[in-house]
Design a protein around this motif. Sequence first.
Motif: not given
Length: 345
Positions: A185-203
């Motif tokens: 999963a991709s997003a445009g900020s480090d904060e959004k990256v952390e959220f994606m990890k918290s909901i299960g994104a593997d990468v």
Amino acid sequence: MPTRNARVLFNEVPTGYPEPGKTDKYDDSQTIDLENVPLNGGFLVKILYLSIDPYMRGRMRAPTTKSYSPPFTIGEPLQNNGVGVIIRSENPDIKAGDHVHGFFPFQEYYVTANAKAYRVLPKDQNIPWSVYLGACGMTGKTAYYGWTAYAEAKKGETVFVSTGAGPVGSVVIQLAKKQGLKVIASAGSDEKVEFMKSIGADVAFNYKKESTKEVLEKNGPINIYWDHVGGQTLEAAIDAAAPYARFIECGMISQYNVSAENPPYAPKNLTQIVGKCLNLRGFLVTPLEEKYRDEFYATIPPMVAKGEIKFLEDITEGLEGTGKAIYEVQAGKNHGKSIIRVAAE
């Protein structure tokens, strides 16, 4: 006693990104008599929340330009999904105190007789009313309908979700993980990256800091691509696609605000669609509504109520902030589902 009935009007067709206060106009000159305004068999709604969505940019166009949704009308209120509470009603199926979800103009109060256009929301699900504009509303439906209809997901496959921290993408990530897929999963900020990890994104990666093409080359091939972006991201996904991959084309926001100074990007590898036997499927929520609506409401709101589907909200206080919220969604500056809180109950 007259009560203010402020509105947000469509003021002019933008070139490129919408400009707050120029594309839209906040107008507080109108009033309404809440106790005496004629209902004509309908009902009076106090609008509490209004949704801001990427597709609204496509409605900010001249009437001569055709599209799947009607254009906004210059000088008339913007329109989108909202949640309101019934103040008065002459309809036996909709009672004072009920909360309803449906399509509203961007204003504080609204009288309508079209009861079929509104869903009375349950009072016992322990879900905030605003969430019926996000995970339990159109964005949740977009994720659920598109994934259910077109993903053909199999355990162990790999899916790439662009804009994975957004209100649609985040639900797609969670649905995919529940089915045993590997999620990029991709997003445009480090904060959004952390959220994606918290909901299960593997990468999960910040596409502004890492090359989408390189991340997909390293972690692919991909069997499913959920596209919100188009352009160069779509090109990278085609390069990384496995044979017979399914591309679910939900949006192409990189193309929404193009201009002479910011021309659209055309993927240069479309011939691979043939060679890899790719399936690219564009879709809209409305044609799938009848088939999946009841299944959605039986599935997703209970999961949200139990905390099994997580979400973020980006709430703007007051109609005055509508223009800024619209711009931020187009520019990717919002953090979660963008919602205008029009009023407290």
